[in-house]
Design a protein around this motif. Structure first.
Motif, mmCIF file in Angstrom:
data_model
loop_
_atom_site.group_PDB
_atom_site.id
_atom_site.type_symbol
_atom_site.label_atom_id
_atom_site.label_comp_id
_atom_site.label_asym_id
_atom_site.label_seq_id
_atom_site.Cartn_x
_atom_site.Cartn_y
_atom_site.Cartn_z
ATOM 1 N N ARG A 167 -4.804 11.947 -0.457
ATOM 2 C CA ARG A 167 -3.973 11.506 0.673
ATOM 3 C C ARG A 167 -4.670 11.776 2.008
ATOM 4 N NH1 ARG A 167 0.191 13.209 -2.945
ATOM 5 N NH2 ARG A 167 0.189 15.336 -2.111
ATOM 6 N N THR A 168 -5.412 12.900 2.076
ATOM 7 C CA THR A 168 -6.191 13.186 3.284
ATOM 8 C C THR A 168 -7.249 12.112 3.498
ATOM 9 O OG1 THR A 168 -5.868 15.583 3.064
ATOM 10 C CG2 THR A 168 -7.742 14.849 4.380
ATOM 11 N N ILE A 169 -7.932 11.729 2.422
ATOM 12 C CA ILE A 169 -8.932 10.662 2.508
ATOM 13 C C ILE A 169 -8.278 9.361 2.964
ATOM 14 C CG2 ILE A 169 -10.566 9.262 1.200
ATOM 15 C CD1 ILE A 169 -10.996 11.650 -0.656
ATOM 16 N N SER A 170 -7.100 9.074 2.411
ATOM 17 C CA SER A 170 -6.393 7.844 2.758
ATOM 18 C C SER A 170 -6.078 7.797 4.252
ATOM 19 C CB SER A 170 -5.107 7.728 1.941
ATOM 20 O OG SER A 170 -4.383 6.570 2.294
ATOM 21 N N ARG A 171 -5.590 8.910 4.792
ATOM 22 C CA ARG A 171 -5.265 8.944 6.220
ATOM 23 C C ARG A 171 -6.522 8.739 7.068
ATOM 24 N NH1 ARG A 171 -1.726 13.079 4.330
ATOM 25 N NH2 ARG A 171 -3.257 14.701 4.809
ATOM 26 N N ARG A 172 -7.624 9.335 6.638
ATOM 27 C CA ARG A 172 -8.864 9.195 7.406
ATOM 28 C C ARG A 172 -9.384 7.750 7.352
ATOM 29 N NH1 ARG A 172 -13.162 12.430 9.040
ATOM 30 N NH2 ARG A 172 -14.507 11.094 10.314
ATOM 31 N N LEU A 173 -9.305 7.128 6.194
ATOM 32 C CA LEU A 173 -9.761 5.738 6.083
ATOM 33 C C LEU A 173 -8.903 4.804 6.932
ATOM 34 C CD1 LEU A 173 -10.692 5.347 2.288
ATOM 35 C CD2 LEU A 173 -12.126 6.024 4.220
ATOM 36 N N GLU A 174 -7.608 5.096 6.990
ATOM 37 C CA GLU A 174 -6.734 4.301 7.853
ATOM 38 C C GLU A 174 -7.162 4.433 9.310
ATOM 39 O OE1 GLU A 174 -2.705 5.430 7.228
ATOM 40 O OE2 GLU A 174 -2.608 4.604 5.181
ATOM 41 N N ALA A 175 -7.478 5.678 9.707
ATOM 42 C CA ALA A 175 -7.914 5.914 11.086
ATOM 43 C C ALA A 175 -9.224 5.204 11.391
ATOM 44 C CB ALA A 175 -8.056 7.415 11.342
ATOM 45 N N GLU A 176 -10.071 5.081 10.367
ATOM 46 C CA GLU A 176 -11.367 4.424 10.548
ATOM 47 C C GLU A 176 -11.272 2.905 10.394
ATOM 48 O OE1 GLU A 176 -14.220 5.850 11.365
ATOM 49 O OE2 GLU A 176 -13.496 7.935 11.327
ATOM 50 N N GLY A 177 -10.094 2.419 10.032
ATOM 51 C CA GLY A 177 -9.915 0.982 9.867
ATOM 52 C C GLY A 177 -10.526 0.440 8.586
ATOM 53 N N ILE A 178 -10.664 1.288 7.559
ATOM 54 C CA ILE A 178 -11.244 0.874 6.281
ATOM 55 C C ILE A 178 -10.118 0.556 5.300
ATOM 56 C CG2 ILE A 178 -12.678 1.579 4.320
ATOM 57 C CD1 ILE A 178 -14.228 3.379 6.233
ATOM 58 N N LYS A 179 -10.026 -0.692 4.878
ATOM 59 C CA LYS A 179 -8.974 -1.083 3.945
ATOM 60 C C LYS A 179 -9.177 -0.417 2.594
ATOM 61 C CE LYS A 179 -7.680 -5.611 5.768
ATOM 62 N NZ LYS A 179 -7.518 -7.053 5.434
ATOM 63 N N HIS A 180 -8.084 0.042 1.999
ATOM 64 C CA HIS A 180 -8.194 0.708 0.702
ATOM 65 C C HIS A 180 -6.871 0.623 -0.042
ATOM 66 C CE1 HIS A 180 -6.481 3.715 3.432
ATOM 67 N NE2 HIS A 180 -5.946 4.281 2.371
ATOM 68 N N LEU A 181 -6.948 0.852 -1.349
ATOM 69 C CA LEU A 181 -5.770 0.945 -2.212
ATOM 70 C C LEU A 181 -5.695 2.357 -2.768
ATOM 71 C CD1 LEU A 181 -6.214 -2.452 -4.045
ATOM 72 C CD2 LEU A 181 -4.443 -1.913 -2.378
ATOM 73 N N TYR A 182 -4.505 2.744 -3.221
ATOM 74 C CA TYR A 182 -4.279 4.129 -3.635
ATOM 75 C C TYR A 182 -3.512 4.158 -4.950
ATOM 76 C CZ TYR A 182 -2.733 9.024 -3.330
ATOM 77 O OH TYR A 182 -2.503 10.360 -3.582
ATOM 78 N N LEU A 183 -3.965 5.016 -5.887
ATOM 79 C CA LEU A 183 -3.287 5.133 -7.178
ATOM 80 C C LEU A 183 -3.285 6.589 -7.614
ATOM 81 C CD1 LEU A 183 -2.078 3.624 -9.700
ATOM 82 C CD2 LEU A 183 -4.396 3.641 -10.630
ATOM 83 N N ASP A 184 -2.097 7.157 -7.801
ATOM 84 C CA ASP A 184 -1.991 8.476 -8.425
ATOM 85 C C ASP A 184 -0.825 8.469 -9.401
ATOM 86 O OD1 ASP A 184 0.414 8.913 -7.059
ATOM 87 O OD2 ASP A 184 -0.473 10.253 -5.565
ATOM 88 N N GLY A 185 -0.498 9.621 -9.970
ATOM 89 C CA GLY A 185 0.533 9.677 -11.007
ATOM 90 C C GLY A 185 1.904 9.258 -10.541
ATOM 91 N N ALA A 186 2.134 9.265 -9.227
ATOM 92 C CA ALA A 186 3.456 8.916 -8.700
ATOM 93 C C ALA A 186 3.563 7.442 -8.304
ATOM 94 C CB ALA A 186 3.768 9.794 -7.482
ATOM 95 N N THR A 187 2.471 6.707 -8.397
ATOM 96 C CA THR A 187 2.492 5.293 -8.018
ATOM 97 C C THR A 187 3.371 4.496 -8.981
ATOM 98 O OG1 THR A 187 0.244 5.478 -7.138
ATOM 99 C CG2 THR A 187 1.080 3.262 -7.576
ATOM 100 N N ARG A 188 4.311 3.753 -8.440
ATOM 101 C CA ARG A 188 5.260 3.025 -9.281
ATOM 102 C C ARG A 188 4.785 1.617 -9.622
ATOM 103 N NH1 ARG A 188 7.774 6.891 -11.720
ATOM 104 N NH2 ARG A 188 8.809 8.364 -10.312
#
Length: 430
Positions: A333-354
């Motif tokens: 989640r920390t990486i995700s927030r940083r990528l958002e700040a850098e304007g890098i598009k990304h997708l996220y998947l963990d055990g809670a993803t529905r």
């Protein structure tokens, strides 16, 4: 046991077997219901089975059981009626054990044929097959999932896993006790005859004897044999030094945890959990100080994250697509927030993803060039050959599980060279 290396099409092999069973049933149609295959898989892989079945066996009717009978208000029989392939998760399989057993008996009654097996005196089951995908989920004979899988009556049982043994030989016994019950007289006998002599090295013939015994029941092919045409995999370890502030924090905490652990070693069994807590704390701290205390260490940068963010732009500008793995969802989640700040598009998947199937579809269709994945959610069962670069942000306890993550991209269907970067915090527990 179908134990091919990861990425060699074990799912497709099972679907080919299903197609053959359907064809034989139609050829000898006698107004009896088809005995469906029941596939039990990790939750994150259930959707993949449905997609692959639609692709390779389009005429087969597939029923995906995504909710318990209590939640859906329907019986297993109602949810899977008329299906050739039934797919569910280990959790739901365990919860609705009685429903799956009852449906098998119902199929048997409808067939009008209940021949008695000469050996057991019990009529054969209604399920055509029980297929356990990622069968390392039932490697522990003390779990409920193992007991349910072993007890469920089925004409044929198949374990699918690229890692039939991850930690010790007793895990292999546990899987064999499900798919070939009776091959070994008991867990104790297996331990005495094979496991202890092999693991201690006192009997050099133990492993060859075991291989001869198990050989007829295990199919295993390696990438070297099957997929010699696979592109090259470049696997490098990158040691990354902590920044000075992070280093001081780590060293201070290391001394404290070291003193605590050394005082607990006299009674490992009693203190095992506390020792494990200390080791895990140091692993998290080596990765990112904010995983320990987000408020106190808010300004302490993670050197690994800085390395990732520094290298991603050049990779993406060259048209590469990237997987980023970590076993700590807080760090992802920390990486995700940083990528958002850098304007890098990304997708996220963990055990809670529905909406896992949709997230996977989005990546396959190019919605984002970077995919952040947790070990629990994506360490197995996924085909992500759209990517050709992989960052493993933290070493995992089990090298076999780490290799499974890498094989999400280095598998059949990959057309480009694969580059794997294993990031290691220099001078730490990693």
């Amino acid at each position: 046991i179908l134990a091919d290396d990861m990425g060699l099409g074990k799912t497709v092999q099972v679907l080919a077997l299903l197609a053959q069973a359907i064809a034989e049933h139609e050829q000898h149609a006698d107004n009896t219901d088809f005995a469906p295959f029941l596939v039990v898989a990790p939750t994150s892989v259930v959707g993949n089975w449905a997609n692959e079945a639609a692709r390779f066996v389009p005429d087969a009717k597939v029923a995906v059981v995504g909710a318990s009978t209590a939640k859906s208000g329907k019986s297993i029989a109602e949810m899977v009626a008329g299906a050739h392939l039934v797919v569910t998760s280990y959790a739901l399989f365990r919860i609705d054990e009685a429903g799956y057993t009852e449906y098998g008996q119902l199929l048997q009654e409808r067939s009008g044929q209940a021949p008695v097996d000469d050996a057991s005196g019990v009529p054969p089951a209604g399920w055509g097959a029980l297929v356990l995908d990622e069968a390392q989920f039932v490697k522990n004979a003390a779990t409920r999932a193992w007991k349910v899988a072993r007890a469920l009556p089925a004409d044929f049982k198949l374990a699918i896993t690229g890692t039939p043994m991850e930690n010790n030989l007793m895990e292999l016994w546990a899987i064999l006790a499900i798919v070939a019950d009776g091959l070994f007289p008991s867990a104790r006998a297996f331990r005495d005859l094979y496991a202890r002599p092999a693991e201690s090295g006192e009997d050099t013939d133990a492993v060859p004897r075991l291989r001869r015994r198990v050989g007829p029941l295990m199919l295993r092919r390696t990438k070297e044999v099957v997929a010699a045409e696979l592109p090259q995999k470049n696997d490098v370890r990158i040691d990354i030094p902590l920044n000075p502030t992070h280093r001081r924090i780590y060293d201070t905490r290391l001394q404290r945890e070291r003193q605590k652990v050394l005082g607990l070693l006299e009674d490992m069994d009693k203190n095992r959990f506390t020792i494990f807590q200390s080791l895990t704390l140091l692993r998290r701290l080596a990765l990112d100080a904010t995983l320990i205390d987000p408020d106190e260490y808010a300004g302490v940068a993670s050197a690994k994250l800085e390395y990732l963010v520094e290298h991603l732009p050049s990779l993406l500008s060259d048209g590469h697509r990237v997987l980023v793995f970590s076993q700590f969802t807080g760090y992802l989640r920390t990486i995700s927030r940083r990528l958002e700040a850098e304007g890098i598009k990304h997708l996220y998947l963990d055990g809670a993803t529905r909406n896992r199937p949709q997230v996977l579809k989005d990546f396959a269709e190019g919605a984002a060039p970077v995919f952040l994945i947790s070990l629990k959610a994506g360490g197995f069962g996924l085909n992500l050959t759209e990517a050709d670069h992989c960052f493993i942000m933290d070493p995992w306890w089990n090298p076999a599980a780490e290799q499974q993550a890498v094989d999400r991209i280095h598998r059949l269907g990959q057309e480009r060279d694969v580059h794997v970067y294993r990031l290691v915090a220099e001078g730490t527990i990693e």
